[in-house]
Design a protein around this motif. Structure first.
Motif, PDB file in Angstrom:
ATOM      1  N   PHE A 185       0.774  -1.237   0.000  1.00 60.76           N
ATOM      2  CA  PHE A 185       0.000   0.000   0.000  1.00 60.76           C
ATOM      3  C   PHE A 185       0.810   1.294   0.000  1.00 60.76           C
ATOM      4  CE2 PHE A 185      -3.053  -3.118   1.497  1.00 60.76           C
ATOM      5  CZ  PHE A 185      -4.126  -2.818   0.676  1.00 60.76           C
ATOM      6  N   ILE A 186       2.117   1.212   0.042  1.00 57.45           N
ATOM      7  CA  ILE A 186       2.882   2.458   0.004  1.00 57.45           C
ATOM      8  C   ILE A 186       2.786   3.051  -1.396  1.00 57.45           C
ATOM      9  CG2 ILE A 186       4.458   1.897   1.873  1.00 57.45           C
ATOM     10  CD1 ILE A 186       6.538   1.152  -0.259  1.00 57.45           C
ATOM     11  N   SER A 187       2.718   4.368  -1.437  1.00 52.10           N
ATOM     12  CA  SER A 187       2.562   5.024  -2.735  1.00 52.10           C
ATOM     13  C   SER A 187       3.887   5.545  -3.281  1.00 52.10           C
ATOM     14  CB  SER A 187       1.547   6.171  -2.631  1.00 52.10           C
ATOM     15  OG  SER A 187       1.960   7.090  -1.659  1.00 52.10           O
ATOM     16  N   ALA A 233      11.112   6.162   7.146  1.00 48.73           N
ATOM     17  CA  ALA A 233      11.449   5.059   8.053  1.00 48.73           C
ATOM     18  C   ALA A 233      12.881   5.207   8.565  1.00 48.73           C
ATOM     19  CB  ALA A 233      11.254   3.719   7.354  1.00 48.73           C
ATOM     20  N   GLY A 234      13.791   5.563   7.684  1.00 48.25           N
ATOM     21  CA  GLY A 234      15.189   5.754   8.081  1.00 48.25           C
ATOM     22  C   GLY A 234      15.363   6.879   9.077  1.00 48.25           C
ATOM     23  N   ILE A 235      14.711   7.998   8.828  1.00 45.92           N
ATOM     24  CA  ILE A 235      14.795   9.142   9.741  1.00 45.92           C
ATOM     25  C   ILE A 235      14.239   8.769  11.112  1.00 45.92           C
ATOM     26  CG2 ILE A 235      13.834  11.444  10.212  1.00 45.92           C
ATOM     27  CD1 ILE A 235      14.031  11.947   7.151  1.00 45.92           C
ATOM     28  N   VAL A 236      13.070   8.139  11.126  1.00 45.05           N
ATOM     29  CA  VAL A 236      12.442   7.757  12.397  1.00 45.05           C
ATOM     30  C   VAL A 236      13.330   6.770  13.148  1.00 45.05           C
ATOM     31  CG1 VAL A 236      10.480   6.482  13.389  1.00 45.05           C
ATOM     32  CG2 VAL A 236      10.085   8.292  11.709  1.00 45.05           C
ATOM     33  N   PHE A 242       7.261   3.824   7.633  1.00 43.12           N
ATOM     34  CA  PHE A 242       7.373   3.281   6.281  1.00 43.12           C
ATOM     35  C   PHE A 242       5.996   3.228   5.616  1.00 43.12           C
ATOM     36  CE2 PHE A 242       7.450  -0.393   3.369  1.00 43.12           C
ATOM     37  CZ  PHE A 242       8.473   0.013   2.516  1.00 43.12           C
ATOM     38  N   PHE A 243       4.991   2.771   6.346  1.00 46.55           N
ATOM     39  CA  PHE A 243       3.627   2.660   5.808  1.00 46.55           C
ATOM     40  C   PHE A 243       3.028   4.034   5.491  1.00 46.55           C
ATOM     41  CE2 PHE A 243      -1.006   2.544   6.809  1.00 46.55           C
ATOM     42  CZ  PHE A 243      -1.414   1.788   5.713  1.00 46.55           C
ATOM     43  N   MET A 244       3.204   4.985   6.401  1.00 41.50           N
ATOM     44  CA  MET A 244       2.541   6.278   6.263  1.00 41.50           C
ATOM     45  C   MET A 244       3.329   7.293   5.442  1.00 41.50           C
ATOM     46  SD  MET A 244       1.028   6.721  10.103  1.00 41.50           S
ATOM     47  CE  MET A 244       0.068   8.185   9.699  1.00 41.50           C
ATOM     48  N   GLY A 245       4.626   7.093   5.292  1.00 41.97           N
ATOM     49  CA  GLY A 245       5.429   8.069   4.563  1.00 41.97           C
ATOM     50  C   GLY A 245       5.440   9.410   5.277  1.00 41.97           C
TER      51      GLY A 245
END
Length: 145
Positions: A41-43, A52-55, A83-86
């Protein structure tokens, strides 16, 4: 309907909240299920990987500096959720911050001080629900105009 993709995430976060409250742990299998689900589901893969990397880096630094104030399961979950939410992941920050502040105030008032354990996943779950309410509200406003 765009919001259908969020329903399984609600159930996963609800389950993880329950486990975090009862056992103070975040089961890896549920985080892996969320990650696999998010792959469908990632766009924008670059955006998702960057967020994801930053978080992950920010949470690891926080954990190392403040004596493991955040658990490894929480770090994995928040990284996968980012990662899911961007870029929308940043929308979880304000509600999570407000909820954590109330928890700190509660700890102080109950004499537990600032160093008491707070299960993080329920805050993530409530913040995610708040985010979805805002999303649905904004989608509905968009259709009115």
């Amino acid at each position: 309907m765009r919001e259908i993709k969020y329903i399984p995430v609600i159930f996963i976060l609800a389950y993880l909240s329950y486990v975090d409250l009862k056992k103070r742990e975040v089961p890896d299998f549920a985080v892996i299920v969320l990650f696999i689900y998010s792959l469908f589901f990632i766009s924008n893969l670059k955006e998702s990987l960057l967020m994801a990397g930053i978080v992950f880096i920010l949470l690891m630094i926080t954990s190392l500096i403040s004596s493991r104030s955040i658990g490894g399961g929480d770090i994995k979950l928040l990284t996968v959720l980012a990662f899911f939410m961007g870029k929308d992941f940043s929308m979880l920050a304000l509600p999570m911050f407000v909820l954590l502040i109330f928890s700190l105030i509660y700890g102080i008032l109950k004499g537990k001080g600032l160093r008491h354990y707070v299960p993080l996943v329920p805050y993530v779950f409530l913040s995610y629900i708040f985010y979805l309410i805002l999303e649905v509200f904004s989608w509905n406003l968009h259709f009115l105009y």
